[in-house]
Design an enzyme around this catalytic site. Structure first.
Site, short mmCIF file in Angstrom:
data_model
loop_
_atom_site.label_atom_id
_atom_site.label_comp_id
_atom_site.label_asym_id
_atom_site.label_seq_id
_atom_site.Cartn_x
_atom_site.Cartn_y
_atom_site.Cartn_z
N ASN A 135 41.50 51.22 36.83
CA ASN A 135 40.35 50.56 36.22
C ASN A 135 39.47 50.28 37.48
O ASN A 135 39.46 49.78 38.13
CB ASN A 135 40.64 49.13 35.64
CG ASN A 135 39.23 48.40 35.45
OD1 ASN A 135 38.15 49.03 35.23
ND2 ASN A 135 39.68 47.03 35.08
N TRP A 136 38.42 51.36 37.63
CA TRP A 136 37.27 51.58 38.55
C TRP A 136 36.46 50.27 38.46
O TRP A 136 35.56 50.19 39.43
CB TRP A 136 36.80 52.69 38.76
CG TRP A 136 37.64 53.85 39.14
CD1 TRP A 136 39.07 53.96 39.01
CD2 TRP A 136 37.40 55.34 39.16
NE1 TRP A 136 39.65 55.28 39.32
CE2 TRP A 136 38.42 56.04 39.36
CE3 TRP A 136 36.01 55.99 39.15
CZ2 TRP A 136 38.51 57.69 39.56
CZ3 TRP A 136 36.14 57.23 39.38
CH2 TRP A 136 37.28 57.91 39.56
N LYS A 137 36.25 49.58 37.21
CA LYS A 137 35.17 48.60 37.22
C LYS A 137 33.80 48.96 37.57
O LYS A 137 33.69 50.13 37.21
CB LYS A 137 35.68 47.18 38.19
CG LYS A 137 37.03 46.86 37.78
CD LYS A 137 37.49 45.71 38.13
CE LYS A 137 38.77 45.13 37.89
NZ LYS A 137 39.43 44.01 38.47
N HIS B 30 39.15 42.77 28.69
CA HIS B 30 39.34 42.57 30.07
C HIS B 30 38.99 41.15 30.42
O HIS B 30 37.93 40.88 30.09
CB HIS B 30 38.84 43.69 31.15
CG HIS B 30 39.36 43.50 32.71
ND1 HIS B 30 38.93 42.62 33.31
CD2 HIS B 30 40.33 44.26 33.17
CE1 HIS B 30 39.46 42.67 34.36
NE2 HIS B 30 40.45 43.64 34.52
N GLU C 46 37.48 39.91 32.65
CA GLU C 46 36.17 39.90 33.15
C GLU C 46 35.07 39.90 32.21
O GLU C 46 34.10 39.34 32.34
CB GLU C 46 35.85 41.13 34.49
CG GLU C 46 36.59 40.80 35.76
CD GLU C 46 37.12 41.83 36.57
OE1 GLU C 46 36.80 42.87 36.02
OE2 GLU C 46 38.12 41.81 37.35
N GLU D 54 47.61 40.54 32.32
CA GLU D 54 46.96 40.37 33.78
C GLU D 54 46.51 38.75 34.11
O GLU D 54 45.73 38.26 33.56
CB GLU D 54 45.77 41.08 33.58
CG GLU D 54 45.71 42.53 33.49
CD GLU D 54 44.62 43.17 34.03
OE1 GLU D 54 44.89 44.11 34.87
OE2 GLU D 54 43.46 43.17 33.65
N GLY E 4 42.25 40.73 41.65
CA GLY E 4 41.39 40.66 42.77
C GLY E 4 41.56 39.81 43.67
O GLY E 4 40.99 39.65 44.73
N SER F 24 46.41 42.60 41.34
CA SER F 24 46.82 42.91 42.73
C SER F 24 48.02 43.83 43.03
O SER F 24 49.03 43.50 43.75
CB SER F 24 46.94 41.45 43.60
OG SER F 24 45.71 40.60 43.63
N GLY G 267 43.19 47.51 39.46
CA GLY G 267 41.94 47.45 39.80
C GLY G 267 41.49 48.03 41.15
O GLY G 267 41.60 49.36 41.44
N GLY G 268 41.41 47.18 42.42
CA GLY G 268 41.16 47.41 43.54
C GLY G 268 41.73 48.76 44.11
O GLY G 268 41.35 49.57 44.91
P1 PGA Z 1 43.20 44.25 40.91
O1 PGA Z 1 42.23 44.48 39.23
O2 PGA Z 1 44.31 45.35 40.86
O3 PGA Z 1 41.97 44.43 41.76
O4 PGA Z 1 43.76 43.01 41.00
C1 PGA Z 1 43.32 44.55 38.12
C2 PGA Z 1 42.55 44.50 36.74
O5 PGA Z 1 41.51 43.63 37.12
O6 PGA Z 1 42.78 45.28 36.19
#
Ligand code: PGA
Length: 252
Positions: free
Chosen positions: A9-11, A94, A96, A166, A172, A213, A234-235
Site C-alpha cells: 500500500n503505497w498510500k 483502511h 486512515e 491491522e 507506521g 510495521s 505500507g512503509g
Molecule cells: P505500515 O502500514 O506497514 O507502514 O505500518 C501498513 C498499512 O497501513 O497498511
C-alpha cells in the site's frame, strides 16, 4: 491450503515517474518468487503507468479507494468501473480512511458490494485503536467490523475477499504486533466472525493478512503463524529491497 498474498500500500507516495522507477527496481525480483500472490497499490494517478509495466507479469495491481456509485456528481471520487479498468484488487476501509475521511462500517459494506459487482477483489481492513487494545476491546471491534463491513455478501463471492488485520497502534509506528498476538486475533475473532457470516468452508478459504510495521526483518515472525496468509505493507513497500524480502518470506 491458502496461497499467501502480500500487497504494498503505497498510500499518498510516488509521482508517476517515481512509481515507474520503483516498479523497475523490483519487478524482476518479484517475478522470480513463486507461491505467493503479489500486489502493488499505487495512488490513482500512477495506476495507468504501473499497469502498463505490469502487463504480462504475475504481479497484480490494486487501488486504495473507490466510490460505491456507478457514476455521477461525486466530485473527487473514483467509480468502481474506473478502478476495474486497471486493477484486480481494491483496498477498502483502511484505518486512515476511517480516521481521516469518515469511512464507516456502512460505507465499507457499500464499497465491498460495489467492488465485487465489478469483479474487483476487496482487501478489507479491520483493526482496533490503541485505546481499544488497552481496554481489551479488540475482539468486539474486529467482529463488528467484519459482520457489518461484509454484511449481505454472497457466500460464493465471499471466498475471494481478503481481510487485512491491522492493529492501528502498529501502523507506521515501527511497533508491530507480535506474530502470536496477531495470530490469536485471527483465530479467536476474525475467522469465527467470517464463519458466522459465510459458514466454515468459505471462512477457511478467505485469506487474512497482517498489517502494521511489517518489514523484511520481521516478516518471518508473522508468516510462520498458521492463520496469517500474508501482509498488507505500507512503509516497507516503498523500498524495493524490503518489499522483495517480505514477499520472499511469504513464499517460504
Ligand atoms: P505500515 O502500514 O506497514 O507502514 O505500518 C501498513 C498499512 O497501513 O497498511
Amino acid at each position: 491450503m491458502r496461497t499467501p498474498i502480500v500487497a504494498g500500500n503505497w498510500k499518498m507516495n510516488k509521482t508517476v515517474e517515481e512509481a515507474r522507477s520503483l516498479v523497475f527496481s523490483m519487478s524482476l525480483k518479484l517475478r522470480e518468487i513463486e507461491g505467493v500472490d503479489k500486489v502493488l497499490c499505487p495512488p490513482f494517478p500512477a495506476l495507468l503507468a504501473v499497469s502498463a509495466l505490469l502487463q504480462g507479469t504475475d504481479i497484480g495491481l490494486g487501488a486504495q479507494n473507490l466510490h460505491w456509485e456507478e457514476s455521477g456528481a461525486y466530485t473527487g471520487e473514483v467509480a468502481p468501473n474506473m478502478v476495474a479498468e486497471f486493477c484486480q484488487y481494491i483496498i477498502i476501509g483502511h484505518s486512515e480512511r476511517r480516521a481521516y475521511f469518515g469511512e464507516t462500517d456502512g460505507t465499507v459494506n457499500k464499497k465491498v458490494h460495489a467492488a465485487l459487482a465489478h469483479d474487483l477483489i476487496p482487501i478489507v481492513c479491520v483493526g482496533e485503536t490503541e485505546d481499544e487494545y488497552e481496554s481489551k476491546l479488540t475482539g468486539e471491534v474486529v467482529r463488528r467490523q467484519i459482520s457489518q463491513g461484509l454484511a449481505d455478501v454472497d457466500p460464493v463471492k465471499a471466498a475471494q475477499i481478503i481481510v487485512a488485520y491491522e492493529p492501528i497502534w502498529a501502523i507506521g509506528t515501527g511497533k508491530a504486533s507480535s506474530g502470536e498476538n496477531a495470530n490469536a486475533v485471527l483465530a479467536d475473532y476474525i475467522r469465527p466472525a467470517l464463519t458466522d457470516l459465510f459458514g466454515a468452508d468459505t471462512a477457511q478459504a478467505i485469506r487474512i493478512q497482517y498489517g502494521g510495521s511489517v518489514k523484511g526483518n520481521n516478516a518471518d515472525e508473522f508468516f510462520s503463524q498458521p492463520e496469517i496468509d500474508g501482509a498488507l505493507v505500507g512503509g516497507a513497500s516503498l523500498k524495493a529491497d524490503d518489499f522483495v524480502a517480505i514477499v520472499q518470506a511469504a513464499a517460504k
